[in-house]
Design a protein around this motif. Sequence first.
Motif, PDB file in Angstrom:
ATOM      1  N   THR A 172       0.814   4.884  -5.724  1.00 45.32           N
ATOM      2  CA  THR A 172      -0.420   5.650  -5.518  1.00 45.32           C
ATOM      3  C   THR A 172      -1.649   4.763  -5.404  1.00 45.32           C
ATOM      4  O   THR A 172      -2.758   5.267  -5.256  1.00 45.32           O
ATOM      5  N   ALA A 173      -1.460   3.448  -5.454  1.00 47.86           N
ATOM      6  CA  ALA A 173      -2.587   2.509  -5.368  1.00 47.86           C
ATOM      7  C   ALA A 173      -2.099   1.196  -4.762  1.00 47.86           C
ATOM      8  O   ALA A 173      -0.907   0.879  -4.831  1.00 47.86           O
ATOM      9  N   PHE A 189      -6.609   3.608  -1.181  1.00 47.31           N
ATOM     10  CA  PHE A 189      -5.185   3.321  -1.024  1.00 47.31           C
ATOM     11  C   PHE A 189      -4.878   1.916  -0.509  1.00 47.31           C
ATOM     12  O   PHE A 189      -3.749   1.445  -0.648  1.00 47.31           O
ATOM     13  N   SER A 190      -5.877   1.250   0.088  1.00 45.33           N
ATOM     14  CA  SER A 190      -5.625  -0.100   0.606  1.00 45.33           C
ATOM     15  C   SER A 190      -6.405  -1.185  -0.119  1.00 45.33           C
ATOM     16  O   SER A 190      -6.060  -2.366  -0.045  1.00 45.33           O
ATOM     17  N   GLY A 191      -7.493  -0.781  -0.782  1.00 44.97           N
ATOM     18  CA  GLY A 191      -8.330  -1.749  -1.482  1.00 44.97           C
ATOM     19  C   GLY A 191      -9.453  -2.302  -0.632  1.00 44.97           C
ATOM     20  O   GLY A 191     -10.304  -3.044  -1.134  1.00 44.97           O
ATOM     21  N   ILE A 196     -12.128  -1.536   3.141  1.00 44.39           N
ATOM     22  CA  ILE A 196     -12.648  -0.541   4.083  1.00 44.39           C
ATOM     23  C   ILE A 196     -11.860  -0.627   5.394  1.00 44.39           C
ATOM     24  O   ILE A 196     -11.201  -1.636   5.662  1.00 44.39           O
ATOM     25  N   PRO A 197     -11.904   0.418   6.227  1.00 41.49           N
ATOM     26  CA  PRO A 197     -11.110   0.435   7.465  1.00 41.49           C
ATOM     27  C   PRO A 197     -11.298  -0.788   8.356  1.00 41.49           C
ATOM     28  O   PRO A 197     -10.331  -1.311   8.908  1.00 41.49           O
ATOM     29  N   LYS A 198     -12.543  -1.275   8.494  1.00 39.50           N
ATOM     30  CA  LYS A 198     -12.805  -2.419   9.368  1.00 39.50           C
ATOM     31  C   LYS A 198     -12.054  -3.658   8.900  1.00 39.50           C
ATOM     32  O   LYS A 198     -11.457  -4.380   9.704  1.00 39.50           O
ATOM     33  N   GLU A 199     -12.072  -3.906   7.589  1.00 42.29           N
ATOM     34  CA  GLU A 199     -11.368  -5.077   7.050  1.00 42.29           C
ATOM     35  C   GLU A 199      -9.861  -4.883   7.128  1.00 42.29           C
ATOM     36  O   GLU A 199      -9.108  -5.822   7.391  1.00 42.29           O
ATOM     37  N   ILE A 245       0.844  -1.195   0.000  1.00 44.02           N
ATOM     38  CA  ILE A 245       0.000   0.000   0.000  1.00 44.02           C
ATOM     39  C   ILE A 245       0.883   1.250   0.000  1.00 44.02           C
ATOM     40  O   ILE A 245       2.004   1.236   0.514  1.00 44.02           O
ATOM     41  N   PRO A 246       0.393   2.323  -0.595  1.00 45.09           N
ATOM     42  CA  PRO A 246       1.189   3.554  -0.676  1.00 45.09           C
ATOM     43  C   PRO A 246       1.599   4.058   0.713  1.00 45.09           C
ATOM     44  O   PRO A 246       0.786   4.086   1.630  1.00 45.09           O
ATOM     45  N   ASP A 247       2.871   4.442   0.840  1.00 45.24           N
ATOM     46  CA  ASP A 247       3.353   4.917   2.138  1.00 45.24           C
ATOM     47  C   ASP A 247       4.273   6.132   2.016  1.00 45.24           C
ATOM     48  O   ASP A 247       4.840   6.575   3.016  1.00 45.24           O
TER      49      ASP A 247
END
Length: 251
Positions: A65-66, A226-228, A230-233, A39-41
């Motif tokens: 960027t992705a 940016f991660s593919g 949702i935050p919970k997953e 993931i982008p950092d």
Amino acid sequence: MNPEFYCRFLSPDPSLDIFVESIGMFHNPSDKPKEVVVIPDGRVDLFFLQSGPESFHILLIGLETAPEQRVIPPHTLAFVVSFRPLGAEYILRTSIADILNTAKELPIDFWNFTKDLMNDFETFYHYISHTIKELIPEKTDSRKRLLFEFIYASKGEINVMELSEKVSWSSRQINRYFNKQFGLSLKSYSTILRFRASLEHIAEGKLFPELNFTDQTHFIKEIKKFSGVIPKELAKNKDDRFILLSVLKQK
């Protein structure tokens, strides 16, 4: 972390901090490939990769960027120097605009590197640290150093006009510099840094925006961009696929 997969990251000597964020390693000693999501950092990675006794490569990976699915092959040992953008410019002495979201292979004797240095991480760490210290130029552009100090301090939440005023450099020139040197605009880079800062909160189980997002919907949308996921997953980090998040949780 998966006991069959090991990673370790060390901070550099303080004198290198403006150029290098960390020096680390990944090791997959098992017979099974390790699936990961990169993931982008906001970092530029110089990888020293060994997969078996005969396979050795040195790769320079540009800014991302992705999110990207990757596989770490069985019996792979990788040492990595994670540069800040100024490190790419002043230590590697190259533009990385042409390797945005991609990579290029470097000669296997880059920096007079030998495969013997892959035998021990501590030896690698000291060799790389010494090499980088020798490459630090006598002079660097004070505007650029100040620019990145403000960007990092704000965690990407400072706009181009504010930066322009603080460093006495026009917003047009700043964006031209970013696009030419790094392959993306300052705004795009700052957005990546804000995502990176949000990861630290997600690692602590905070699934609501702590930074300057418009609302929860905007936050979720950007995390997924940016991660593919949702935050919970992302927070669940099944099978430690998101290595960066796993490292943050260990801190």
